[in-house]
Design an enzyme around this catalytic site. Sequence first.
Site, short mmCIF file in Angstrom:
data_model
loop_
_atom_site.label_atom_id
_atom_site.label_comp_id
_atom_site.label_asym_id
_atom_site.label_seq_id
_atom_site.Cartn_x
_atom_site.Cartn_y
_atom_site.Cartn_z
N SER A 116 43.90 43.74 50.57
CA SER A 116 44.04 44.45 49.28
C SER A 116 44.27 45.92 49.48
CB SER A 116 42.75 44.32 48.47
OG SER A 116 42.54 43.00 48.12
N HIS A 159 50.59 39.81 49.61
CA HIS A 159 49.41 40.13 48.80
C HIS A 159 49.40 39.24 47.57
CE1 HIS A 159 46.97 42.93 46.08
NE2 HIS A 159 46.14 42.35 46.92
N GLU A 206 53.01 40.11 46.24
CA GLU A 206 53.68 41.34 46.71
C GLU A 206 54.03 41.13 48.18
OE1 GLU A 206 50.47 44.05 45.80
OE2 GLU A 206 51.51 44.82 44.03
N ASN A 257 47.45 47.07 42.75
CA ASN A 257 46.13 47.70 42.97
C ASN A 257 46.21 49.23 42.84
OD1 ASN A 257 45.08 45.22 43.33
ND2 ASN A 257 44.77 45.38 45.54
C1 LIG Z 1 41.87 44.86 40.62
C2 LIG Z 1 41.92 46.14 41.46
C3 LIG Z 1 41.63 45.97 42.88
C4 LIG Z 1 40.45 45.10 43.04
C5 LIG Z 1 40.27 44.52 44.38
C6 LIG Z 1 41.43 43.82 44.96
C7 LIG Z 1 41.97 42.78 44.08
C8 LIG Z 1 43.20 42.14 44.69
O1 LIG Z 1 43.72 42.79 45.78
C9 LIG Z 1 44.27 42.04 43.61
C10 LIG Z 1 43.84 41.11 42.51
O2 LIG Z 1 43.65 39.93 42.67
S1 LIG Z 1 43.55 41.91 41.05
C11 LIG Z 1 43.03 40.64 39.99
C12 LIG Z 1 44.23 39.96 39.37
N1 LIG Z 1 43.76 38.91 38.50
C13 LIG Z 1 43.56 39.13 37.18
O3 LIG Z 1 43.83 40.18 36.66
C14 LIG Z 1 42.98 37.97 36.43
C15 LIG Z 1 43.22 38.17 34.94
N2 LIG Z 1 42.62 37.02 34.27
C16 LIG Z 1 43.37 35.93 33.98
O4 LIG Z 1 44.54 35.81 34.25
C17 LIG Z 1 42.64 34.80 33.30
O5 LIG Z 1 41.46 35.29 32.70
C18 LIG Z 1 42.26 33.66 34.26
C19 LIG Z 1 43.50 32.94 34.73
C20 LIG Z 1 41.47 34.21 35.48
C21 LIG Z 1 41.35 32.65 33.55
O6 LIG Z 1 42.06 32.14 32.43
P1 LIG Z 1 41.43 32.23 30.96
O7 LIG Z 1 42.39 31.61 30.01
O8 LIG Z 1 41.03 33.65 30.73
O9 LIG Z 1 40.10 31.38 30.96
P2 LIG Z 1 39.69 30.03 31.67
O10 LIG Z 1 39.16 29.13 30.61
O11 LIG Z 1 38.80 30.40 32.81
O12 LIG Z 1 40.99 29.27 32.32
C22 LIG Z 1 41.94 28.68 31.44
C23 LIG Z 1 42.65 27.61 32.24
O13 LIG Z 1 43.31 28.22 33.36
C24 LIG Z 1 43.23 27.33 34.47
N3 LIG Z 1 42.48 27.96 35.57
C25 LIG Z 1 41.75 29.08 35.50
N4 LIG Z 1 41.26 29.39 36.71
C26 LIG Z 1 41.71 28.42 37.56
C27 LIG Z 1 41.58 28.19 38.97
N5 LIG Z 1 40.89 29.03 39.75
N6 LIG Z 1 42.17 27.09 39.50
C28 LIG Z 1 42.86 26.25 38.72
N7 LIG Z 1 43.04 26.42 37.41
C29 LIG Z 1 42.47 27.49 36.84
C30 LIG Z 1 42.49 26.10 34.02
O14 LIG Z 1 43.42 25.14 33.61
C31 LIG Z 1 41.69 26.63 32.85
O15 LIG Z 1 41.42 25.61 31.93
P3 LIG Z 1 40.02 24.79 32.13
O16 LIG Z 1 40.02 23.79 31.02
O17 LIG Z 1 38.92 25.83 32.07
O18 LIG Z 1 40.09 24.14 33.49
N1 LIG Z 2 39.08 38.83 46.13
C1 LIG Z 2 40.22 39.26 45.60
O1 LIG Z 2 40.40 39.41 44.36
C2 LIG Z 2 41.38 39.53 46.54
C3 LIG Z 2 42.69 39.50 46.03
C4 LIG Z 2 43.76 39.78 46.91
C5 LIG Z 2 43.52 40.04 48.25
N2 LIG Z 2 42.25 40.03 48.71
C6 LIG Z 2 42.06 40.24 50.15
O2 LIG Z 2 41.97 38.95 50.79
C7 LIG Z 2 41.08 39.01 51.90
C8 LIG Z 2 39.99 37.99 51.70
O3 LIG Z 2 39.34 38.29 50.52
P1 LIG Z 2 38.44 37.18 49.80
O4 LIG Z 2 38.10 37.72 48.45
O5 LIG Z 2 39.08 35.86 49.92
O6 LIG Z 2 37.12 37.24 50.75
P2 LIG Z 2 36.03 36.09 50.96
O7 LIG Z 2 34.81 36.80 51.42
O8 LIG Z 2 35.98 35.21 49.77
O9 LIG Z 2 36.64 35.22 52.16
C9 LIG Z 2 36.78 35.76 53.44
C10 LIG Z 2 36.63 34.58 54.39
O10 LIG Z 2 37.00 34.99 55.70
C11 LIG Z 2 36.14 34.36 56.62
N3 LIG Z 2 36.17 35.11 57.89
C12 LIG Z 2 35.70 36.34 58.14
N4 LIG Z 2 35.96 36.68 59.41
C13 LIG Z 2 36.64 35.64 59.96
C14 LIG Z 2 37.20 35.38 61.23
N5 LIG Z 2 37.09 36.27 62.22
N6 LIG Z 2 37.83 34.21 61.45
C15 LIG Z 2 37.93 33.29 60.44
N7 LIG Z 2 37.42 33.47 59.21
C16 LIG Z 2 36.78 34.63 58.99
C17 LIG Z 2 34.79 34.39 55.95
O11 LIG Z 2 33.94 33.42 56.52
C18 LIG Z 2 35.18 34.09 54.51
O12 LIG Z 2 35.14 32.70 54.25
C19 LIG Z 2 40.60 40.46 51.98
O13 LIG Z 2 41.42 41.15 52.88
C20 LIG Z 2 40.80 40.97 50.55
O14 LIG Z 2 41.04 42.36 50.51
C21 LIG Z 2 41.17 39.78 47.91
#
Ligand SMILES: CCCCCCC[C@H](O)CC(=O)SCCNC(=O)CCNC(=O)[C@H](O)C(C)(C)COP(=O)([O-])OP(=O)([O-])OC[C@H]1O[C@@H](n2cnc3c(N)ncnc32)[C@H](O)[C@@H]1OP(=O)([O-])[O-]
Ligand SMILES: NC(=O)c1ccc[n+]([C@@H]2O[C@H](COP(=O)([O-])OP(=O)(O)OC[C@H]3O[C@@H](n4cnc5c(N)ncnc54)[C@H](O)[C@@H]3O)[C@@H](O)[C@H]2O)c1
Length: 310
Positions: A144, A165, A177, A215
């Site tokens: 990330s 990503h 990405e 991000n």
């Molecule tokens: C952020 C800044 C940096 C932070 C750190 C790093 C972050 C990282 O690098 C970048 C990111 O990820 S940033 C983060 C980027 N992410 C965001 O920004 C997330 C934004 N949020 C969203 O898009 C929506 O709230 C969700 C899709 C998470 C949930 O959907 P919802 O409508 O709000 O509520 P719902 O009721 O839960 O789900 C409805 C239906 O969707 C389906 N389904 C859901 N999850 C599932 C899964 N795991 N599997 C399968 N299916 C899944 C399922 O069919 C479910 O129906 P069910 O009858 O309940 O089975």
């Molecule tokens: N959580 C998020 O929303 C998100 C979204 C995009 C990218 N990422 C990135 O993805 C990566 C994983 O994040 P996450 O949220 O899945 O973390 P997580 O803690 O859920 O999973 C990390 C996994 O890696 C395993 N692990 C650690 N060291 C290891 C090794 N040496 N060999 C094999 N397995 C090892 C751990 O046991 C764990 O199961 C990070 O780099 C994070 O920045 C996270």
Amino acid sequence: MSFSSKIFVRGLATSAKQWSPIKTVTIIGSGLMGSGIAQVAASTGHKVTVVDQTQDIVDKASASIKKSLSRVVKKKFPDDPKAQQTYIADTMGHLTLQTDAVSAVKSADLVVEAIVENLDVKRKLFATLDEAAPQHTVFASNTSSIPIKDIAVATKRGDRFGGLHFFNPVPMMKLVEVIRIPETSEETYNALEAFGKAVGKKTVQCKDEKGFIVNRLLVPYMVESIRLAERGDASTRDIDVAMKLGAGYPMGPFELLDYVGLDTIKFILDGWHESDPTNPLFQPCESLNKLVKENKFGMKTGEGFYSYDK
Ligand SMILES: CCCCCCC[C@H](O)CC(=O)SCCNC(=O)CCNC(=O)[C@H](O)C(C)(C)COP(=O)([O-])OP(=O)([O-])OC[C@H]1O[C@@H](n2cnc3c(N)ncnc32)[C@H](O)[C@@H]1OP(=O)([O-])[O-]
Ligand SMILES: NC(=O)c1ccc[n+]([C@@H]2O[C@H](COP(=O)([O-])OP(=O)(O)OC[C@H]3O[C@@H](n4cnc5c(N)ncnc54)[C@H](O)[C@@H]3O)[C@@H](O)[C@H]2O)c1
């Protein structure tokens, strides 16, 4: 066959291999992201091996993939239990879960790393895999916040290294990405972009800069939301409602902070602040630091800005 012609043939084989589409994928790390990436790769016909540290962890990953698949198939094949079961069985049939990373990369076209967000651990892993993987294998990190180039230096295959990503939750988020470092070859970039599309995602390209695209925009937005609440300008609830109804976001900033993990946000913000200390967007945030200090990381610990039933 003379030595030089062997090199030539191998060279062709290697270069020819670089142009073939990615079919066999190894994912290192089976946590939140690794299991999601494995799921979308396996459900789109790729041969996937997922690696984690212990059998218990990979068993849990298998169960969470099956749970996620059961949610996907309910929408994909409503009222067709047979098709639902076939889809789940086919996907799981493409998946191997194990704990040995070295053997897992022996025939990989692509290795995607999704392990702990720790540069030293990532470097150590990639240095080991660089020795074990075939010459043609492309490496990608799902990090990330860590510059891809800082991870790639641990290997001798900068031309076959990039970033993929994905977004959480991987089965639902339509974006990946694709990040290039200066050494990333055209063939490698094309292979990574094609893989992103093959697993059903829309791909965007960006440079290896802090936070890539999403991000870099989301972290400052979320931290500014916290500062707005700290000033007492509005409540966390109202800020969430405002951004969902006013900006059309699926989650408000505080819901998203708790969803992604306050520890993760703090880790990223601290890293960016350290490398760019005068940037006002990256200044430390008091209430974020306080919650993390109290081990309140959000959904994963049951409490963050909001409380959750564990
Ligand atoms: C952020 C800044 C940096 C932070 C750190 C790093 C972050 C990282 O690098 C970048 C990111 O990820 S940033 C983060 C980027 N992410 C965001 O920004 C997330 C934004 N949020 C969203 O898009 C929506 O709230 C969700 C899709 C998470 C949930 O959907 P919802 O409508 O709000 O509520 P719902 O009721 O839960 O789900 C409805 C239906 O969707 C389906 N389904 C859901 N999850 C599932 C899964 N795991 N599997 C399968 N299916 C899944 C399922 O069919 C479910 O129906 P069910 O009858 O309940 O089975
Ligand atoms: N959580 C998020 O929303 C998100 C979204 C995009 C990218 N990422 C990135 O993805 C990566 C994983 O994040 P996450 O949220 O899945 O973390 P997580 O803690 O859920 O999973 C990390 C996994 O890696 C395993 N692990 C650690 N060291 C290891 C090794 N040496 N060999 C094999 N397995 C090892 C751990 O046991 C764990 O199961 C990070 O780099 C994070 O920045 C996270």
